[in-house]
Motif scaffolding. Structure first.
Motif, PDB file in Angstrom:
ATOM      1  N   TYR A 153     -14.151  27.423  31.951  1.00  0.00           N
ATOM      2  CA  TYR A 153     -15.228  27.367  30.964  1.00  0.00           C
ATOM      3  C   TYR A 153     -14.973  26.266  29.937  1.00  0.00           C
ATOM      4  N   ALA A 154     -13.720  26.089  29.530  1.00  0.00           N
ATOM      5  CA  ALA A 154     -13.400  25.039  28.554  1.00  0.00           C
ATOM      6  C   ALA A 154     -13.773  23.664  29.093  1.00  0.00           C
ATOM      7  N   ALA A 155     -13.578  23.460  30.382  1.00  0.00           N
ATOM      8  CA  ALA A 155     -13.931  22.171  30.986  1.00  0.00           C
ATOM      9  C   ALA A 155     -15.434  21.914  30.923  1.00  0.00           C
ATOM     10  N   GLU A 156     -16.221  22.976  30.720  1.00  0.00           N
ATOM     11  CA  GLU A 156     -17.677  22.854  30.604  1.00  0.00           C
ATOM     12  C   GLU A 156     -18.137  22.910  29.153  1.00  0.00           C
ATOM     13  N   GLY A 157     -17.182  22.853  28.214  1.00  0.00           N
ATOM     14  CA  GLY A 157     -17.532  22.825  26.800  1.00  0.00           C
ATOM     15  C   GLY A 157     -17.719  24.180  26.153  1.00  0.00           C
ATOM     16  N   VAL A 158     -17.263  25.253  26.807  1.00  0.00           N
ATOM     17  CA  VAL A 158     -17.389  26.607  26.268  1.00  0.00           C
ATOM     18  C   VAL A 158     -15.983  27.150  25.999  1.00  0.00           C
ATOM     19  N   GLU A 159     -15.693  27.432  24.730  1.00  0.00           N
ATOM     20  CA  GLU A 159     -14.376  27.923  24.337  1.00  0.00           C
ATOM     21  C   GLU A 159     -14.361  29.447  24.326  1.00  0.00           C
ATOM     22  N   VAL A 160     -13.405  30.043  25.017  1.00  0.00           N
ATOM     23  CA  VAL A 160     -13.221  31.495  24.960  1.00  0.00           C
ATOM     24  C   VAL A 160     -12.416  31.811  23.700  1.00  0.00           C
ATOM     25  N   VAL A 161     -13.073  32.454  22.728  1.00  0.00           N
ATOM     26  CA  VAL A 161     -12.430  32.724  21.442  1.00  0.00           C
ATOM     27  C   VAL A 161     -11.803  34.105  21.403  1.00  0.00           C
ATOM     28  N   ARG A 202     -21.239  27.862  22.611  1.00  0.00           N
ATOM     29  CA  ARG A 202     -20.016  27.052  22.634  1.00  0.00           C
ATOM     30  C   ARG A 202     -18.770  27.894  22.372  1.00  0.00           C
ATOM     31  N   ARG A 203     -18.946  29.051  21.734  1.00  0.00           N
ATOM     32  CA  ARG A 203     -17.829  29.972  21.467  1.00  0.00           C
ATOM     33  C   ARG A 203     -18.169  31.313  22.119  1.00  0.00           C
ATOM     34  N   LEU A 204     -17.307  31.744  23.029  1.00  0.00           N
ATOM     35  CA  LEU A 204     -17.619  32.880  23.898  1.00  0.00           C
ATOM     36  C   LEU A 204     -16.584  33.985  23.768  1.00  0.00           C
ATOM     37  N   GLY A 205     -17.059  35.218  23.676  1.00  0.00           N
ATOM     38  CA  GLY A 205     -16.208  36.386  23.859  1.00  0.00           C
ATOM     39  C   GLY A 205     -16.275  36.807  25.317  1.00  0.00           C
ATOM     40  N   LEU A 206     -15.127  37.067  25.919  1.00  0.00           N
ATOM     41  CA  LEU A 206     -15.048  37.296  27.370  1.00  0.00           C
ATOM     42  C   LEU A 206     -14.582  38.726  27.644  1.00  0.00           C
ATOM     43  N   GLY A 259     -16.736  36.408  15.891  1.00  0.00           N
ATOM     44  CA  GLY A 259     -16.486  34.971  15.988  1.00  0.00           C
ATOM     45  C   GLY A 259     -17.108  34.294  17.176  1.00  0.00           C
ATOM     46  N   ALA A 260     -17.778  35.061  18.046  1.00  0.00           N
ATOM     47  CA  ALA A 260     -18.386  34.489  19.255  1.00  0.00           C
ATOM     48  C   ALA A 260     -19.884  34.302  19.060  1.00  0.00           C
ATOM     49  N   GLN A 261     -20.440  33.354  19.790  1.00  0.00           N
ATOM     50  CA  GLN A 261     -21.889  33.145  19.804  1.00  0.00           C
ATOM     51  C   GLN A 261     -22.559  33.935  20.917  1.00  0.00           C
ATOM     52  N   ALA A 262     -21.760  34.468  21.820  1.00  0.00           N
ATOM     53  CA  ALA A 262     -22.238  35.351  22.889  1.00  0.00           C
ATOM     54  C   ALA A 262     -21.015  36.025  23.490  1.00  0.00           C
TER      55      ALA A 262
END
Length: 378
Positions: free
Chosen positions: A138-146, A118-122, A177-180
């Motif tokens: 990605y935010a529209a799919e529930g994944v926040e770029v942190v 849900r929290r992504l490093g890009l 701070g990212a989960q992936a």
């Protein structure tokens, strides 16, 4: 012998040799490529036209002649053009070749779901406006770029010239701070650095080339490769996620999880292998703060090897206080997962209110645990 057909940007110099390297040791699968003209990446209309469905279909016709068993668009344009665009591409490719299809962007989102991201490093080579559009998609799919690290390059050929060490630095900077972390571009030499960094960072590093190959293999029935977490355990996690979703629906619960000790796929019980949550329910999948095997409830499971039914927590064995205080759990079912007589994990069904579990709900948890055992034995 299964054949994967891949459409590639004409100026891409990375994905073909990297895909061959990733497939080393899986000689029963072969990869075959067709190209379409792509030279620059920006939001300009004339460059978006490079990715027309008509162009994709024309390139796919050449792969049809190779009798491929699955076809993929090995490019990430859908990350800024939108997932609906990629779904249209999939429909067209599947129609042309008569086989299942996917794209790099759809594969990335399948990986996000499988790993509960849900929290992504890009990490991208792109300019700021393209990267911002990716974050919106990605935010529209529930994944926040942190966090995002980008190179501000538009020339597609130049992406393939970026040194691996620069990508290592970018991955490290995007991870806190990212989960992936996701490397979004199939012309970056990130697949092998990503796999090497995962143990140090403690989170998945999802390279676009690796993820696209994973999804192609998954569509062929799944073939784990020890080339990073997504190729090794992505298909298992995706199947476990589906089991969790079906179980949560069957029980009307707030959260379901699967925890496994599965060294062959680098899964340990202190992090949930899969999870499904109801709307607004906090995710627990990435919380590694507890020694799960030492919990009273897990010791009870190990001793009794039957489903633990807890309509409330006023009697032993009591769960950890953190489960109650931090996650609001008030009732649960725990069903052991066994293989060859060993308890390799368990399924948890959580309720945020006290409740009497119906016999059908208990049977659903036990059936789900049995499905996990069958999956792992295969």
């Amino acid at each position: 012998m299964p054949r994967i057909g891949m459409l590639t940007p004409s100026s891409n110099t990375v994905l073909e040799p990297v895909t061959y390297r990733l497939l080393s040791g899986a000689e029963e699968v072969t990869a075959h490529f067709s190209r379409l003209p792509v030279t620059a990446i920006s939001l300009a209309e004339e460059q978006s036209g490079q990715f027309s469905v008509a162009r994709m279909s024309a390139a796919a016709e050449l792969l049809r002649d190779a009798a491929v068993d699955v076809v993929v668009w090995n490019g990430t344009a859908g990350s800024w053009l939108g997932l609906d665009y990629d779904r249209q591409v999939c429909d067209a490719l599947s129609q042309v070749c008569g086989v299942p299809a996917t794209t790099s962007t759809l594969a990335l989102h399948d990986a996000f779901r499988a790993f509960g991201v849900r929290r992504l490093g890009l990490v991208t080579p792109y300019t700021g406006d393209v990267t911002a559009r990716i974050a919106e998609t990605y935010a529209a799919e529930g994944v926040e770029v942190v966090a995002d690290e980008r190179l501000e390059i538009t020339d597609n050929f130049s992406f393939g010239e970026v040194p691996e060490q620069r990508l290592v630095e970018m991955i490290g900077a995007a991870a806190p701070g990212a989960q992936a972390v996701a490397l979004v571009c199939t012309n970056l030499r990130g697949a092998f650095p990503a796999a090497e960094l995962e143990p140090e960072l403690g989170i998945p590093v999802l390279d676009s080339v690796s993820v696209t190959l994973w999804k192609a293999l998954d569509l062929l029935g799944g073939r784990p490769l020890d080339r990073g977490s997504v190729l090794l355990s992505g298909s298992t996690r995706a199947a476990l996620k589906e089991i969790c979703a079906l179980l949560r629906a069957a029980t009307g619960s707030d959260r379901t999880t699967v925890r496994l000790d599965l060294p062959s796929q680098r899964l340990g019980v202190d992090l949930a292998a899969a999870e499904d949550t109801g709307p607004g329910v906090a995710a627990i999948q990435h919380d590694r703060s507890l020694d799960q095997r030492a919990l009273n409830t897990v010791r009870w499971l190990e001793e009794h090897r039957k489903t633990l039914v807890q309509p409330h927590f006023r009697a032993d064995p009591r769960p950890p206080q953190a489960l109650i205080a931090a996650y609001g759990v008030r009732a649960q079912l725990l069903a052991p997962i066994e293989i060859d007589g060993a308890m390799v994990g368990w399924i948890s069904v959580h309720s945020l209110t006290e409740r009497d579990w119906a016999p059908a709900e208990i049977r659903a948890a036990e059936a789900a645990a049995s499905r996990v055992s069958t999956l792992l034995e295969r």
